[in-house]
Design an enzyme around this catalytic site. Structure first.
Site, PDB file in Angstrom:
ATOM      1  N   GLY A   1      44.172  44.513  36.600  1.00  0.00           N
ATOM      2  CA  GLY A   1      43.686  44.470  35.221  1.00  0.00           C
ATOM      3  C   GLY A   1      42.221  44.873  35.143  1.00  0.00           C
ATOM      4  O   GLY A   1      41.735  45.673  35.940  1.00  0.00           O
ATOM      5  N   SER A   2      41.539  44.251  34.200  1.00  0.00           N
ATOM      6  CA  SER A   2      40.185  44.709  33.847  1.00  0.00           C
ATOM      7  C   SER A   2      39.182  44.638  34.987  1.00  0.00           C
ATOM      8  O   SER A   2      38.112  45.226  34.901  1.00  0.00           O
ATOM      9  CB  SER A   2      39.676  43.904  32.673  1.00  0.00           C
ATOM     10  OG  SER A   2      40.597  43.953  31.626  1.00  0.00           O
TER      11      SER A   2
END
Lengths: 234, 583
Positions: B294-295
């Site tokens: 993810g981020s």
């Protein structure tokens, strides 16, 4: 008749065999002793091994933490409890004067709580090695919260600076209510010094008693920190 | 021969008697009729004497040889016990400070020869009284059986051995065995692994260093620190409990050496009772598991964009509309209706912005840099449980955009930590290790990005914590005050939706936080991942990284930093603010 030579030989043989037997028994004995010592060493080594395992087992951090929580007031070191070595004042040589407060330390120290915060603020020398002041560690459960509150409101409980014995301006602080138990080693040490001065018997009770005494005296609130401890003998 | 009247030996050895006595006339005369018989007798005697002399001489020679000349029979110096190796054969494993993590003990196992047991009932009764976990009926059955060998109990403690010995039951014996002990229990379970019944390594360090542990007696020293291990494990367990999560992983890595100071994967198991181990708890999420991060990947994406110079720090991107590509639409968690620059894209973790940044540098650059960051191949680590990344193949234009915000590529937490360490430490990548490094040893280094880019990334990561998605964990409550002492953590949150079937499950998340501290001179990387957390009242129903993983990292750092000798600084010290300011 037994010939003389025979006698001589006989004697020699007897003595030799005597010495031989004696030596041989000695060696046998020593060997048994050695073997038993070796067995013992091996056994000790095994027990050392077991004890080391046990030591590691008993030092399991999870267990230590539980025990520390149950039986002591010690908690993990907080950031506020760190202080630069340079911030710890030297012990004054003369017994008399108030520990000379650096200009920036004149900021009134808040609250009754352990004071390392202020000590830290006093000297955040960037390069100085960090020492942990375990002194003011403890405090019962609600206390740490109080510390923070005190920090945010530095004007609590402070009064105007009064002249101390040596004539140096020092912020006098009305000592707030002392915790019933002696929670910090610093407080205990301070009280020991005070008790020593008074020639009184040192007990835990007197430890909290001395804090009450300090109410009357216009002294630095740093009483409970290391620096205060040094000056407390006054 | 002597003709003396009496001689002990029959020989006149010194010839004394012959001198004293005057020689008388010989009794034996030539031509005597008996002379022949006498001669015969004499020569027979002579032969016998010679024979005896020969044998006795041989014995004498051999005696002298054995006693005087030969040195083989006995060593000149008695051997002492310390020179011998310990009775145990498998070396110990310790942490970086020498705390025992695994050791071997010589234990005794009690067995019985039922034929020699006189009173089986009494013996069974006594044994069960001494070893309460035995079953009386079972023991009795064993002792009355026909076999010549039955185990009573294996691996007794020394005390139990003593007690059983004291019972003095005839027919009960002990056999020495070696037993592997893990004093720290499940604290280092995935790291150390475990051994089988015949003491062969089956997992973790025990498996990869099996030969070394057998052959060399000195302890194997790992890079981990049990105190940090405990802190990380405790806080991830806490986060898992708070948010009812199914799993978690955590790492602390020394940036300057690549040493892993702590590695936790939860749920874990007790290496002492491998029988109770489930597949789920056996799985090492920190090294074997590969996940879409993810981020957190935006750290790498931003680093690539700034390093290649394709994007300027204050360049703005339109993040007001979802980005459509093929059948995918890229959304932001908190959509805005204005253009954001790189700083804001990073701070607010904008997927759209990150994807647009990636569009600028393109597929080839992305793949090359991902390779440099070690995202395309399995990392080298000293345990067998190391997972290779799931690399997109082919690398499509869609992939370019999704990799920008950490989807479409799966890597392990250990890979992620190494990459983050490289990004914050002036762009120098060092291989991760589980063994304590020799302080003088040279560590292989590769430069992946420039020190300038690294400095900007440090500031951006600090910004996430002070004003971005990590603010809830690091900037509230007691930590809010301006003069709060701070360890200057910087990092990036990552909340990924878990893959389910062909798409993504919006409700099942995987949250992670990759951080480093102190951000003005990074020394340690902390990575925490919590799998499938569920929002609770305290987090207002949120289960994103800012609420789950970041607070865990905050708690870990606040406890670990004093142990690591990291000095806290006043948060709003002008010098610090200046150093962390983005211009």
């Amino acid at each position: 008749m037994i010939g003389k030579s025979t006698l001589v030989w006989l004697c020699l043989a007897t003595v030799a065999s005597g010495i031989l037997y004696h030596t041989s028994y000695r060696v046998q004995e020593e060997q048994e002793h050695l073997a038993s010592l070796n067995r013992q060493i091996a056994q000790e080594q095994q027990s050392i091994q077991v004890l080391r395992a046990e030591w590691a087992y008993l030092n399991d951090p999870t267990r230590l933490e539980r025990l520390a929580t149950e039986h002591s007031t010690l908690r993990p070191t907080k950031a506020e409890q760190m202080v630069a070595l340079a911030a710890v004042p030297m012990k004054p040589e003369a017994p008399a004067p108030v520990p000379s407060a650096p200009a920036d330390q004149a900021k009134p120290t808040p609250g009754p709580a352990p004071v390392p915060e202020s000590t830290y603020v006093a000297s955040a020398a960037p390069a100085a090695p960090v020492v942990q002041v375990a002194v003011a560690q403890a405090a019962p459960a609600p206390a740490p919260k109080a510390q923070v509150v005190a920090l945010k409101a530095p004007d609590v409980q402070t009064s105007a600076p009064v002249k101390a014995a040596a004539g140096k301006p020092a912020p006098a602080v009305k000592a707030a209510k002392q915790p019933e138990r002696v929670d910090s080693i610093g407080a205990l040490m301070a009280s020991l010094d005070a008790a020593d001065k008074a020639g009184g018997k040192v007990t835990l009770a007197s430890a909290s008693g001395s804090a009450a005494k300090s109410k009357a005296k216009p002294i630095l609130m740093a009483e409970q920190t290391l620096s205060a401890k040094l000056g407390a003998a006054r | 021969m002597s003709d003396a009247p009496f001689s002990l030996t029959g020989f006149d050895i010194a010839g004394m008697e012959r001198i004293q006595a005057p020689r008388s006339e010989g009794r034996v005369r030539l031509n005597n009729p008996t002379s022949h018989a006498l001669e015969q007798g004499r020569s027979r005697l002579l032969v016998t004497a010679a024979l005896f002399a020969l044998v006795l001489g041989a014995i004498g020679v051999r005696l002298a040889d054995t006693m005087v000349f030969s040195r083989e029979a006995e060593p000149p110096v008695a051997e002492n016990a310390t020179a011998r190796p310990l009775p145990v054969t498998r070396a110990e494993i310790t942490d970086r400070n020498g705390v025992l993590l695994a050791t071997s003990l010589a234990t005794a196992s009690a067995y019985a020869d039922p034929k020699l047991v006189i009173d089986a009932e009494e013996a069974a009764r006594k044994l069960v009284a001494t070893l309460p976990d035995l079953d009386y009926r079972q023991v009795l059955k064993d002792l009355k059986g026909d076999k010549r060998f039955v185990w009573i109990k294996r691996n007794l403690t020394p005390r139990q051995e003593f007690e059983v010995n004291k019972l003095g039951i005839p027919g009960v014996f002990f056999q020495q065995e070696e037993h592997r002990i893990y004093p720290q229990g499940s604290l280092t379970a995935h790291l150390i692994g475990l051994t089988g019944i015949d003491n062969n390594g089956l997992m973790g360090i025990e498996q990869s260093f099996d030969k070394r542990l057998r052959e060399q007696a000195e302890p194997l020293r790992l890079s981990v620190d049990v105190r940090l291990q405990h802190i990380v494990r405790k806080e991830i367990t806490q986060a898992m409990q708070d948010f009812n999560a199914i799993g978690g992983a955590g790492l602390i890595m020394d940036i300057k050496t690549g040493e892993i100071l702590s590695m936790v994967s939860l749920p874990d198991f007790d290496p002492q009772n491998p029988g109770e181990m489930h597949d789920e708890s056996k799985f090492n999420r920190a090294t074997l598991g590969v996940y879409e991060m993810g981020s957190v990947f935006k750290i790498l994406n931003t680093a690539i964009a700034l390093e290649t110079g394709t994007v300027k720090l204050h360049e703005t991107f339109d993040t007001s509309h979802p980005l459509k590509i093929g059948r995918f639409t890229i959304h932001d968690d908190e959509p805005v209706n204005y253009w954001m620059d790189v700083v804001d894209i990073f701070r607010k973790s904008s997927n759209i912005g990150s994807a647009k940044m990636a569009e600028k540098f393109g597929i080839d650059v992305q793949r090359e840099y991902m390779g440099r960051f070690g995202m395309l191949k399995a990392p080298s680590l000293e345990i067998p449980e190391v997972g290779g990344p799931l690399v997109p193949n082919p690398w499509r234009p869609t992939t370019l955009l999704t990799v920008a915000f950490g989807h479409g590529i799966s890597v392990s937490p250990i890979q992620m930590s190494s990459a983050v360490a490289a990004v914050v430490d002036g762009g120098i990548m060092r291989p991760a290790t589980l063994l304590k490094r020799d302080p003088n040893a040279e560590i292989p280094e590769t430069r992946v990005i420039s020190p300038q880019t690294s400095a900007i990334l440090r500031k951006l990561m600090r910004l996430v914590v002070t004003e971005g998605t990590g603010k809830t964990a690091f900037g509230t409550g007691d930590l809010k005050a301006a003069d709060t002492l701070d360890y200057l953590v910087g990092g990036k949150t990552g909340t990924a939706e878990k893959v389910s079937g062909k798409g993504y499950a919006h409700k099942s998340l995987r949250t992670s936080f990759a951080g480093a501290f102190p951000m003005n001179d990074p020394r340690y990387v902390v990575f925490v991942m919590v799998d499938e957390p569920h929002g609770n009242k305290k987090s207002f129903g949120f289960a994103t990284a800012g609420w789950v993983a970041a607070p865990a990292v905050q708690r870990i750092v606040w406890q670990a930093a004093p142990l690591l000798g990291v000095k806290p600084v006043v948060r709003n010290d002008p010098e610090i603010l200046q150093a962390m300011a983005i211009n």
